[in-house]
Scaffold this motif. Structure first.
Motif, PDB file in Angstrom:
ATOM      1  N   HIS A  66      56.246   5.847 -19.586  1.00  0.00           N
ATOM      2  CA  HIS A  66      56.858   4.808 -18.764  1.00  0.00           C
ATOM      3  C   HIS A  66      55.910   3.626 -18.664  1.00  0.00           C
ATOM      4  N   VAL A  67      56.466   2.492 -18.267  1.00  0.00           N
ATOM      5  CA  VAL A  67      55.675   1.294 -18.035  1.00  0.00           C
ATOM      6  C   VAL A  67      56.275   0.562 -16.843  1.00  0.00           C
ATOM      7  N   ASN A  68      55.433  -0.021 -16.020  1.00  0.00           N
ATOM      8  CA  ASN A  68      55.911  -0.756 -14.854  1.00  0.00           C
ATOM      9  C   ASN A  68      56.137  -2.221 -15.231  1.00  0.00           C
ATOM     10  N   ILE A  69      57.386  -2.671 -15.106  1.00  0.00           N
ATOM     11  CA  ILE A  69      57.736  -4.051 -15.433  1.00  0.00           C
ATOM     12  C   ILE A  69      58.347  -4.706 -14.207  1.00  0.00           C
ATOM     13  N   ASP A  70      57.639  -5.682 -13.686  1.00  0.00           N
ATOM     14  CA  ASP A  70      58.116  -6.415 -12.503  1.00  0.00           C
ATOM     15  C   ASP A  70      58.493  -5.483 -11.361  1.00  0.00           C
ATOM     16  N   ARG A  75      61.356   3.685 -18.456  1.00  0.00           N
ATOM     17  CA  ARG A  75      61.044   4.830 -19.312  1.00  0.00           C
ATOM     18  C   ARG A  75      60.761   4.370 -20.747  1.00  0.00           C
ATOM     19  N   VAL A  76      59.831   5.091 -21.404  1.00  0.00           N
ATOM     20  CA  VAL A  76      59.440   4.768 -22.776  1.00  0.00           C
ATOM     21  C   VAL A  76      59.557   6.023 -23.640  1.00  0.00           C
ATOM     22  N   ARG A  77      60.166   5.869 -24.792  1.00  0.00           N
ATOM     23  CA  ARG A  77      60.305   6.972 -25.737  1.00  0.00           C
ATOM     24  C   ARG A  77      59.580   6.602 -27.023  1.00  0.00           C
ATOM     25  N   VAL A  78      58.744   7.503 -27.533  1.00  0.00           N
ATOM     26  CA  VAL A  78      57.981   7.244 -28.749  1.00  0.00           C
ATOM     27  C   VAL A  78      58.784   7.722 -29.951  1.00  0.00           C
ATOM     28  N   ASN A  79      59.171   6.782 -30.820  1.00  0.00           N
ATOM     29  CA  ASN A  79      59.975   7.090 -32.001  1.00  0.00           C
ATOM     30  C   ASN A  79      59.204   6.791 -33.281  1.00  0.00           C
ATOM     31  N   GLU A  80      59.420   7.615 -34.267  1.00  0.00           N
ATOM     32  CA  GLU A  80      58.872   7.356 -35.598  1.00  0.00           C
ATOM     33  C   GLU A  80      59.961   6.664 -36.414  1.00  0.00           C
ATOM     34  N   THR A  81      59.726   5.402 -36.811  1.00  0.00           N
ATOM     35  CA  THR A  81      60.764   4.638 -37.486  1.00  0.00           C
ATOM     36  C   THR A  81      60.578   4.549 -39.002  1.00  0.00           C
ATOM     37  N   TRP A  82      59.394   4.840 -39.477  1.00  0.00           N
ATOM     38  CA  TRP A  82      59.115   4.829 -40.929  1.00  0.00           C
ATOM     39  C   TRP A  82      57.848   5.629 -41.158  1.00  0.00           C
ATOM     40  N   SER A  83      57.740   6.249 -42.312  1.00  0.00           N
ATOM     41  CA  SER A  83      56.524   7.011 -42.587  1.00  0.00           C
ATOM     42  C   SER A  83      56.276   7.129 -44.074  1.00  0.00           C
ATOM     43  N   SER A  84      55.039   7.372 -44.409  1.00  0.00           N
ATOM     44  CA  SER A  84      54.600   7.735 -45.752  1.00  0.00           C
ATOM     45  C   SER A  84      53.585   8.849 -45.543  1.00  0.00           C
ATOM     46  N   PRO A  85      53.090   9.472 -46.613  1.00  0.00           N
ATOM     47  CA  PRO A  85      52.052  10.494 -46.413  1.00  0.00           C
ATOM     48  C   PRO A  85      50.809   9.953 -45.713  1.00  0.00           C
ATOM     49  N   GLY A  87      50.712   7.330 -43.288  1.00  0.00           N
ATOM     50  CA  GLY A  87      50.830   6.727 -41.972  1.00  0.00           C
ATOM     51  C   GLY A  87      52.255   6.685 -41.483  1.00  0.00           C
ATOM     52  N   LYS A  88      52.376   6.458 -40.192  1.00  0.00           N
ATOM     53  CA  LYS A  88      53.689   6.348 -39.558  1.00  0.00           C
ATOM     54  C   LYS A  88      53.787   5.023 -38.820  1.00  0.00           C
ATOM     55  N   LEU A  89      54.996   4.531 -38.743  1.00  0.00           N
ATOM     56  CA  LEU A  89      55.276   3.372 -37.914  1.00  0.00           C
ATOM     57  C   LEU A  89      55.903   3.882 -36.631  1.00  0.00           C
ATOM     58  N   ILE A  90      55.182   3.719 -35.526  1.00  0.00           N
ATOM     59  CA  ILE A  90      55.619   4.234 -34.233  1.00  0.00           C
ATOM     60  C   ILE A  90      56.215   3.108 -33.401  1.00  0.00           C
ATOM     61  N   HIS A  91      57.396   3.363 -32.846  1.00  0.00           N
ATOM     62  CA  HIS A  91      58.054   2.399 -31.966  1.00  0.00           C
ATOM     63  C   HIS A  91      58.060   2.950 -30.551  1.00  0.00           C
ATOM     64  N   PHE A  92      57.543   2.181 -29.622  1.00  0.00           N
ATOM     65  CA  PHE A  92      57.579   2.553 -28.209  1.00  0.00           C
ATOM     66  C   PHE A  92      58.836   1.928 -27.606  1.00  0.00           C
ATOM     67  N   ALA A  93      59.930   2.689 -27.688  1.00  0.00           N
ATOM     68  CA  ALA A  93      61.242   2.171 -27.289  1.00  0.00           C
ATOM     69  C   ALA A  93      61.417   2.270 -25.776  1.00  0.00           C
ATOM     70  N   ARG A  94      61.660   1.146 -25.142  1.00  0.00           N
ATOM     71  CA  ARG A  94      61.876   1.107 -23.702  1.00  0.00           C
ATOM     72  C   ARG A  94      63.355   1.324 -23.383  1.00  0.00           C
ATOM     73  N   SER A  95      63.613   2.028 -22.315  1.00  0.00           N
ATOM     74  CA  SER A  95      64.987   2.319 -21.916  1.00  0.00           C
ATOM     75  C   SER A  95      65.761   1.023 -21.653  1.00  0.00           C
ATOM     76  N   THR A  96      66.903   0.869 -22.337  1.00  0.00           N
ATOM     77  CA  THR A  96      67.705  -0.343 -22.173  1.00  0.00           C
ATOM     78  C   THR A  96      68.218  -0.491 -20.743  1.00  0.00           C
ATOM     79  N   SER A  97      68.692   0.610 -20.163  1.00  0.00           N
ATOM     80  CA  SER A  97      69.218   0.543 -18.794  1.00  0.00           C
ATOM     81  C   SER A  97      68.120   0.192 -17.798  1.00  0.00           C
ATOM     82  N   ASP A  98      66.929   0.759 -17.987  1.00  0.00           N
ATOM     83  CA  ASP A  98      65.816   0.439 -17.089  1.00  0.00           C
ATOM     84  C   ASP A  98      65.393  -1.019 -17.251  1.00  0.00           C
TER      85      ASP A  98
END
Length: 423
Positions: A66-70, A75-85, A87-98
């Motif tokens: 999670h992260v405090n915004i204003d 809530r924050v979810r850690v997603n792997e959006t691309w990878s190779s042997p 390295g990975k590209l990690i996306h820290f996806a923030r909850s749209t509703s939050d």
């Protein structure tokens, strides 16, 4: 041979490590009537320190949920959006509703934070990520430990690093932002230059370099002098070893993480000795908060990964001995890398006044290389009273450096005020 000896030493010390843990548990148990005596606390503290110093430190968890915004908990979810042997590209996806509850309804700028591939895991940038999550869609490069990559997966060198940056930037869509912390500065600048020359839609809108050795000839530090004084063959013969069994990368030639860690520790040996002595006293005094802070730092600091032989040696050659990028001689896949062709990518450089890894001027050198950029697209900042780590983490980063980077990115989104009103 060194790697095998290191592994043998670790397993040979297992009985002592187990004995230390048993001793620690016995003298910290409330069932032991002497556990709170001066003698008991001393035995417990000694056993705990020995156990801490001799155990293995694996890949740390991000621990960002999670992260405090204003004033709102998002809530924050850690997603792997691309990878190779490698390295990975990690996306820290923030909850749209939050985010809506926090009053953030528009899509915020996407930024790729390029973690250094120099011994530590990407989680070293945890504080950096947490700061940027307040205002950006954050993506991070999470590099693989070379000892865990089977030999059949092939090689990974300096030029593969550049290719990975280009591929990852494309995953973020048109005109993302990129931030390079320390080591990735030269390959990220090279990737941006190539993308600019090709007029790619995903070329960065802004690029920020923090404590990066763009031109390691300037304000040389202990690290730079070592690279200059030792011949290239010395690094080949003394810094490289073979991954032993039972690791998946058995047989791969690497620059071992424990060798890099020994270099880190030696540079500030007295400081680390004092920190562990203080930790011992905190354990004996029952200072739980102080001991936890010590463990939190060293759990991250002592977790290291291996680099491939080819990546490490090419970095020594390209960045620290031949200075190919600042000299205008860096070739990538048969093409000359030309930062002077960058025309519409904002450039921000950030340095620390007391940086003992990348001296003042090494990062600023990017401005001279990007000679085709209008002054309206350039900005430089030197943060007083911080060393290398403080450039991208800690209180001064959060309160003074991050706001400047955030403002620079916002200016990029606004077209740098239409190139400062067409100059």
């Amino acid at each position: 041979m060194l790697y095998s000896l290191y592994e043998a030493g670790y397993y040979a010390s297992a009985p002592m490590r187990m004995a230390a843990r048993l001793t620690r548990d016995a003298w910290s148990s409330p069932l032991n009537p002497a556990h709170n005596s001066e003698f008991g606390r001393g035995v417990y503290a000694g056993a705990e320190l020995f156990s801490t110093l001799t155990r293995r430190y694996g890949r740390p968890e991000w621990g960002i949920d999670h992260v405090n915004i204003d004033g709102h908990d998002v809530r924050v979810r850690v997603n792997e959006t691309w990878s190779s042997p490698w390295g990975k590209l990690i996306h820290f996806a923030r909850s749209t509703s939050d985010m809506r509850k926090a009053g953030r309804r528009e899509l915020e700028p996407a930024i790729l934070i390029v973690a250094p591939l120099s011994g530590h895991y990407a989680t070293l940038l945890r504080g950096t990520v947490q700061a940027f999550l307040k205002d950006h869609e954050v993506y991070v490069t999470d590099w693989a430990n070379a000892r865990d990559v089977p030999v059949l997966e092939g090689r990974f060198d300096f030029h593969d690093f550049i290719d990975h940056i280009r591929i990852m930037l494309r995953q973020l869509g048109p005109r993302p932002h990129v931030l390079a912390v320390c080591q990735p500065g030269p390959p990220v600048l090279a990737a941006a230059a190539l993308m600019a020359e090709d007029n790619e839609d995903s070329r960065p809108m802004t690029m920020t370099f923090m404590g990066s050795p763009i031109d390691a000839r300037l304000s040389p530090t202990v690290t730079n002098r070592l690279a200059e004084e030792k011949p290239f063959t010395w690094f080949q013969n003394n810094m490289i070893d073979t991954v032993p069994a039972p690791y998946p990368g058995m047989g791969r030639r690497v620059y071992p993480g424990f060798v890099q860690l020994a270099s880190f520790m030696t540079m500030n040996l007295e400081r680390h000795q004092e920190a562990h002595l203080k930790y011992l006293h905190q354990l004996m005094d029952g200072d739980g908060d102080g001991a936890e802070q010590h463990l939190a730092f060293y759990d991250e600091y002592l977790a290291v990964l291996d680099l491939t032989e080819e990546f490490y040696l090419q970095t020594i050659d390209v960045v620290f001995q031949s200075y190919l990028l600042p000299k205008g001689e860096l070739m990538h896949r048969g093409r000359l890398v030309r930062p002077d062709l960058i025309r519409d990518i904002g450039l921000l450089t950030v340095e620390g006044e007391n940086d003992d890894i990348s001296g003042i001027g090494q990062t600023q050198a990017a401005h001279a290389l990007c000679s085709g950029l209008p002054d309206a697209f350039k900005e430089d900042y030197v943060q007083p009273h911080v060393g290398h780590y403080g450039v991208f983490n800690g209180r001064r980063f959060r309160e003074q450096i991050y706001p400047k980077v955030r403002a620079f990115i916002a200016q990029g989104e606004a077209g740098f005020d239409k190139a400062r009103a067409a100059a």
